[in-house]
Design a protein around this motif. Structure first.
Motif, PDB file in Angstrom:
ATOM      1  N   ALA A   1     -51.173  -2.306   1.919  1.00  0.00           N
ATOM      2  CA  ALA A   1     -49.889  -1.672   1.640  1.00  0.00           C
ATOM      3  C   ALA A   1     -49.497  -1.899   0.185  1.00  0.00           C
ATOM      4  O   ALA A   1     -49.767  -2.938  -0.397  1.00  0.00           O
ATOM      5  CB  ALA A   1     -48.815  -2.220   2.572  1.00  0.00           C
TER       6      ALA A   1
ATOM      7  N   LEU B   1     -45.689   2.096   0.348  1.00  0.00           N
ATOM      8  CA  LEU B   1     -46.671   2.994   0.969  1.00  0.00           C
ATOM      9  C   LEU B   1     -47.572   2.163   1.874  1.00  0.00           C
ATOM     10  O   LEU B   1     -48.236   1.224   1.413  1.00  0.00           O
ATOM     11  CB  LEU B   1     -47.501   3.697  -0.107  1.00  0.00           C
ATOM     12  N   ASP B   2     -47.607   2.503   3.151  1.00  0.00           N
ATOM     13  CA  ASP B   2     -48.337   1.710   4.137  1.00  0.00           C
ATOM     14  C   ASP B   2     -49.143   2.652   5.042  1.00  0.00           C
ATOM     15  O   ASP B   2     -48.592   3.612   5.586  1.00  0.00           O
ATOM     16  CB  ASP B   2     -47.324   0.905   4.964  1.00  0.00           C
TER      17      ASP B   2
ATOM     18  N   ALA C   1     -51.529   2.564   2.603  1.00  0.00           N
ATOM     19  CA  ALA C   1     -52.136   2.890   1.301  1.00  0.00           C
ATOM     20  C   ALA C   1     -53.632   3.134   1.436  1.00  0.00           C
ATOM     21  O   ALA C   1     -54.443   2.618   0.665  1.00  0.00           O
ATOM     22  CB  ALA C   1     -51.856   1.777   0.286  1.00  0.00           C
TER      23      ALA C   1
ATOM     24  N   ASN D   1     -50.270   8.048   5.977  1.00  0.00           N
ATOM     25  CA  ASN D   1     -49.522   6.919   5.422  1.00  0.00           C
ATOM     26  C   ASN D   1     -48.032   7.102   5.719  1.00  0.00           C
ATOM     27  O   ASN D   1     -47.549   8.232   5.889  1.00  0.00           O
ATOM     28  CB  ASN D   1     -49.706   6.814   3.902  1.00  0.00           C
TER      29      ASN D   1
END
Length: 682
Positions: free
Chosen positions: A570, A593-594, A596, A601
C-alpha cells in the motif's frame, strides 16, 4: 561618555540574546498538547471483518468523558458501547456492537490534553468495502466557536490583568514610592486586580463548555462546573482566586498605611525639635520595614498567581517538568515587571499631578528593572523554545514556530524602542532639577518672613495697649469687612493654586526631553499590547515539536500498516498544495492507494488545512500516468465520504511501473492547482 556607551552595550546584549533564543532550539523529546498518533483500525483502512473495538493512541495522557469517543455507522447511528477504557499508556479504546454490516464508519473524538487544551478530530475506516455515509463531522471543535472565542479573550484579559497588577505594584515599590498616593496609579493597579479576578471567574464558568460541547447554553451548567472543579485546571483557577483575595489585602496596605504621608510638626524649641527628629526617624524605620514586608509578600503572591498558569499548561507536561514550571513562573514575573511597570510609568508620565511628578530617579530605577526583566525574559524564553520546538524546521513549518518568530520580532522591536527611552532618560538626568514652586509669581511664606516685623507688632510677653472707642469701632468695621471677604479670598486662593498647578504642568509637558520620553514609552506600551496578544495565542497553539511528532508518527504507522496489514505494498503520498487563495487555499492532500498492485485498487483522498484539520473543498480529481509506457492520464473522480475524505474503489492500473499520480485541488471558483508525485505500482 558612560551614559552613551552603557545603553548601547546593554542593547547589543539584549539583541544578541533575543536572536540566540531563536537559534538554539535543539532537538529534545518533550510532550505538550496531545495529538493522535495512531489508531486501530487505521485511518482509511478497509478491513475484512468487523472489529470488536476501536483504539486511539495519543502523544500524551488525556482526560476522557463518557462521550469522548464515538463510532457512527453509515446512517449516523452510534455503534459503540460503554465508556472509553485506558488499557495501557496513552492508548484509549471503546468497544463496538457485534455483527456490524459492511460500509464506512466514522470515528469522532473530543478529549482534553494534559496541558488543559481540548483536542478534537475524526477519521473513517471501512468494513468489507467503502460506502456512502450520511455522517458529516464538523471540522470545528469546541474551542472554535463563540465559547472558544470568549475563552481566548478571557485568557488575554487574565494575562493583561496580572501584568498590570504585578508590574504596577513592582513599579511603585521598587521605583516610585510616592506613586502609592497618586490616584491614577491606584486606579491602574486596582483595575488590573479587577480584570484578573473577573477573567478568572469567567474562565471557570466557560471551562466546562469549552472542553465539551462548545455551546453557550452550557456555560452555566452546574454539573459541568462541578466536573471542572475536579480537574487540574479547575484547581488552578480556584487557587488563583484565593491568591487574589490575598492580593486585595496587599493593595489595601499599599494604598493605605504605605501611602499615608509622614506627620509634620513645627517645633517651637530645642526639646520639641529633638522629639520631632526622633519621631521622623521612627517613621522612616517603619516605612522601610513596611516596604520590605510588602515586597516579600507581593512577590510571594505574584509568584503563586503565576504558578497557577505554570501548573496547568505547557510547562506542566513533558521533559524536565520540575525545571520547566519554575522557569515559567520566572518568565511570567519578568513579563509583568517589564510590561506592567512600563504601563505604570506611562500612566505616571501622563496623569501624575504637577505636585508629585515622576522624578528622574524613578525613571532610572525602572530602566534598570526593565533591563533585568528583559534578561530574565530572554533566558527563560530560550529554554522554553528549546523545550517546545524540538527542531530548526519547526520555526517555519509549524504554526507555533511561526508565532514564536513573530513574538521574537516584537521583543526585538520593544528593546529597540526601549533604547530610545533610555536615551531620553539620560538627557533628563543631565537637566537641572526644577522645584515645583520655583519661579512662581507672588510672595511666598518665606518671603513674608524675610520682609521684616510689622510696625505694630507687640513683643512677646507684653500686653497690647488698650484701644479707645474710636479704634474699637474701626476694628469692628474692619473685622466685618474681612469676614465678608473671607469666602472670596479663599476662592481666589484656590484659583491661584489651580492656575499655578496648570502652569507647572504646561512647563513640564513643554520640556522636549520629557515629551520625547512620553512618546517612546507610549510606543513601547503599544508594542507590548500586541506582544501580549501573540503570547496568549501562543499558549493555545499546539507546540511545533508535538505537531511534527504527530505527523511523523502518523506517516510511520501508515507505512507499518501497509507493510504488515491489509495488502502488502500500500502507498501513502502526502502532497502540500497552495492554490493562491490565501490561508483557505493552502493545505495537504494525502493519497492512500491499497494494495498498490496491478489490477483492482482502493483509493482514499484526504484534504487537511494548514492547522491539520480535515476541510472540505469544492472539487478534487486524480489522474494516473505511466509515462514510460505512454499510458494515461487515467482520470479518477472519487466520491465524497465525509468532511475532508473522498474514496474510489475499483481503480484499475494495468501495468507495473513508476506511475505519476496527479491530484487537482480546487478551493474556489477560480483557485485551482495540480500537484503530483510518483509511486511504484506492483
Amino acid at each position: 561618555m558612560t551614559q552613551t556607551i552603557a545603553p548601547r552595550a546593554r542593547t547589543l546584549v539584549l539583541l544578541f540574546l533575543a536572536v540566540t533564543g531563536a537559534l538554539l532550539a535543539g532537538a529534545a523529546p518533550a510532550s505538550a498538547h496531545a495529538a493522535l498518533t495512531g489508531s486501530d483500525p487505521e485511518r482509511g483502512a478497509v478491513v475484512d471483518t468487523a472489529p470488536t473495538q476501536v483504539s486511539l493512541t495519543f502523544s500524551e495522557q488525556i482526560a476522557v468523558s463518557d462521550d469522548a469517543v464515538r463510532v457512527l455507522d453509515p446512517q449516523g447511528q452510534r455503534v459503540d458501547k460503554g465508556d472509553p477504557a485506558n488499557p495501557s499508556g496513552t492508548t484509549y479504546s471503546v468497544r463496538l456492537l457485534s455483527g456490524l454490516p459492511d460500509g464506512t464508519y466514522t470515528v469522532a473524538y473530543q478529549v482534553v490534553s494534559a496541558d488543559s487544551h481540548p483536542v478534537a478530530g475524526a477519521f473513517t475506516f471501512s468494513i468489507g468495502s467503502p460506502s456512502e455515509t450520511s455522517v458529516s463531522v464538523s471540522a470545528q471543535g469546541s474551542d472554535d466557536g463563540l465559547v472558544g472565542w470568549l475563552y481566548g479573550f478571557g485568557r488575554y484579559v487574565s494575562y493583561a490583568g496580572f501584568v498590570v497588577l504585578a508590574g504596577g505594584a513592582a513599579f511603585v515599590l521598587a521605583c516610585w514610592n510616592r506613586g502609592a498616593g497618586v490616584r491614577a496609579v491606584q486606579r491602574l493597579i486596582v483595575s488590573g486586580w479587577l480584570a484578573l479576578t473577573a477573567a478568572t471567574l469567567g474562565l471557570l464558568l466557560l471551562r466546562g463548555s469549552y472542553t465539551t460541547s462548545g455551546k453557550p447554553g452550557d456555560i452555566f451548567d452546574l454539573s459541568l462546573l462541578g466536573d471542572v472543579l475536579q480537574t487540574k485546571t479547575g484547581a488552578a483557577l480556584v487557587s488563583r482566586l484565593l491568591l487574589l483575595a490575598a492580593a486585595a489585602l496587599f493593595i489595601a496596605v499599599l494604598f493605605g498605611a504605605y501611602a499615608r504621608p509622614a506627620s509634620a510638626t513645627a517645633p517651637d524649641d530645642g526639646a520639641a525639635r529633638r522629639r520631632n527628629d526622633a519621631e521622623e526617624a521612627d517613621e522612616a524605620e517603619e516605612k522601610r520595614d513596611l516596604t520590605f514586608g510588602l515586597a516579600i509578600g507581593g512577590t510571594v503572591v505574584a509568584a503563586g498567581i503565576a504558578a497557577s498558569w505554570a501548573m496547568s499548561e505547557h510547562a506542566s507536561q513533558g521533559l524536565q517538568r520540575g525545571i520547566a514550571m519554575p522557569v515559567d513562573v520566572v518568565h511570567l514575573l519578568a513579563v509583568a515587571a517589564w510590561l506592567g511597570g512600563l504601563t505604570a510609568l506611562l500612566v505616571a508620565l501622563f496623569r501624575a499631578p504637577a505636585e508629585t511628578p515622576v522624578g528622574q530617579d524613578a525613571v532610572r530605577r525602572f530602566s534598570r528593572l526593565a533591563f533585568g526583566s528583559v534578561i530574565a525574559l530572554v533566558v527563560t524564553g530560550i529554554y522554553q523554545s528549546w523545550r517546545q520546538l524540538g527542531s530548526w524546521s519547526a520555526f517555519t513549518d509549524t504554526r507555533y514556530g511561526q508565532l514564536l518568530l513573530v513574538k521574537i520580532a516584537l521583543v526585538v522591536a520593544l528593546v529597540g524602542v526601549a533604547t530610545v527611552s533610555r536615551r531620553w532618560t539620560a538627557r533628563l538626568a543631565e537637566m537641572p532639577v526644577q522645584e515645583a514652586g520655583a519661579g512662581t509669581s507672588g510672595t511666598s511664606t518665606a518671603d513674608t518672613g524675610r520682609s521684616g516685623a510689622r510696625k505694630d507688632a507687640v513683643p512677646v510677653g507684653q500686653t497690647p495697649p488698650a484701644r479707645d472707642s474710636k479704634d474699637t469701632k474701626a476694628a469692628s468695621s474692619a473685622a466685618e469687612t474681612a469676614g465678608a471677604g473671607s469666602a472670596r479670598a479663599a476662592q481666589l486662593a484656590r484659583q491661584r493654586t489651580a492656575m499655578e498647578t496648570a502652569r507647572q504642568k504646561r512647563l513640564r509637558d513643554a520640556d522636549p526631553h520629557r515629551s520625547g520620553l512620553r512618546r517612546s514609552v507610549l510606543a513601547e506600551t503599544g508594542i507590548a499590547v500586541v506582544l501580549l496578544a501573540v503570547t496568549t495565542v501562543l499558549t493555545q497553539t499546539e507546540p511545533g515539536r508535538t505537531e511534527q511528532e504527530a505527523k511523523a508518527a502518523g506517516a510511520s504507522s501508515s507505512s507499518a500498516s501497509a507493510s504488515t496489514g491489509q495488502g502488502t505494498g500500500a502507498v501513502t503520498l502526502n502532497m502540500p498544495f497552495d492554490t493562491g487563495g490565501g490561508e483557505s487555499g493552502k493545505g495537504v492532500v494525502t493519497i492512500d492507494l491499497d494494495p498498490a498492485r496491478v489490477g483492482d485498487n482502493v483509493m482514499h483522498v484526504y484534504v487537511e488545512g494548514p492547522d491539520g484539520r480535515a476541510v472540505d473543498i469544492p472539487e478534487v480529481k486524480v489522474a494516473f500516468t505511466l509515462t514510460a509506457q505512454g499510458i494515461g492520464p487515467l482520470p479518477v473522480v472519487p466520491d465524497r465520504i465525509t468532511t475532508g475524505h473522498w474514496s474510489a474503489s475499483g481503480v484499475q492500473l494495468p501495468i507495473a511501473g513508476d506511475w505519476k499520480i496527479e491530484v487537482t485541488v480546487r478551493t474556489s471558483d477560480v483557485d485551482q492547482v495540480t500537484v503530483s508525485k510518483n509511486a511504484q505500482i506492483g
